[in-house]
Design an enzyme around this catalytic site. Structure first.
Site, PDB file in Angstrom:
ATOM      1  CG  HIS A 119      -1.980  -0.584   0.602  1.00 19.64           C
ATOM      2  ND1 HIS A 119      -3.158  -1.153   1.878  1.00 19.64           N
ATOM      3  CD2 HIS A 119      -2.058  -2.144  -0.051  1.00 19.64           C
ATOM      4  CE1 HIS A 119      -3.531  -2.151   1.735  1.00 19.64           C
ATOM      5  NE2 HIS A 119      -3.075  -2.782   0.330  1.00 19.64           N
ATOM      6  CD  GLU A 133      -2.364   3.888   3.321  1.00 21.59           C
ATOM      7  OE1 GLU A 133      -3.244   4.157   3.592  1.00 21.59           O
ATOM      8  OE2 GLU A 133      -1.581   2.876   2.007  1.00 21.59           O
TER       9      GLU A 133
END
Length: 183
Positions: free
Chosen positions: A80, A82
């Site tokens: 992801h 992040e």
């Protein structure tokens, strides 16, 4: 004697949150998983520390090349945004304690926990994500979660309106693997 420059009509400047969210939106354009395009920008004291987007591991095939790898209705081929931003910061020795995460989407539970563990104190988002406990973990850990309206998706830059800007001469880039011709 100096001459006054002509007045240029300035557009309203984006707020800092809008500015960094627009950078996250731009980062999301690098995403390679068709199931979700997400971008993340980690910022401290109005300074960009790291960026990330949904994408495969370094040197591994991407979803847009070989397809998604689905387990329990989630693509596990990609990291992801992040996680990629946190990994970029780590690889460059950047401390994140007290930083803000600007993310195009609410983080999944695992990403929220990773952001908290890295020292993120504020998260700014403009879209939600399904089946996440992020908000509860943020609240429990004292991370300020700010939901804002999605910033305008366009960038306003019009060189013809600025007296000091001139179009750059178009140059063709050398193709990969080819040596530049010697003069």
């Amino acid at each position: 004697m100096s001459r006054a420059s002509p007045k240029v009509k300035l557009r309203p400047r984006p707020s800092w949150d809008e500015y960094f969210l627009k950078l996250a939106m731009l980062a999301s354009e690098r995403s390679t998983c068709p199931r979700m395009h997400c971008g993340c920008v980690l910022v401290k004291d109005r300074f960009v520390l790291a960026t990330g987007y949904n994408g495969s591991l370094p040197r591994a095939p991407h979803c847009d090349e070989v397809g998604c790898l689905i387990v329990s209705n989630h693509c596990i081929r990609t990291n992801h945004a992040e996680i990629n931003a946190l990994c970029q910061a780590t690889r460059h020795g950047v401390a994140l304690d007290g930083a803000t995460a600007y993310i195009t989407n609410m983080p999944c539970t695992a990403c929220a926990k990773a952001l908290i563990a890295a020292g993120i104190r504020r998260a700014v988002i403009f879209t939600e994500y399904h089946d996440t406990m992020a908000e509860a973990f943020f609240r429990e850990s004292g991370v300020d979660l700010c939901r804002v309206t999605m910033p305008e998706a366009s960038i306003h830059y019009y060189p013809a309106e600025y007296p000091s800007a001139r179009p750059a001469a178009a140059r063709t880039a050398a193709k990969p693997g080819r040596k530049k011709a010697q003069p």
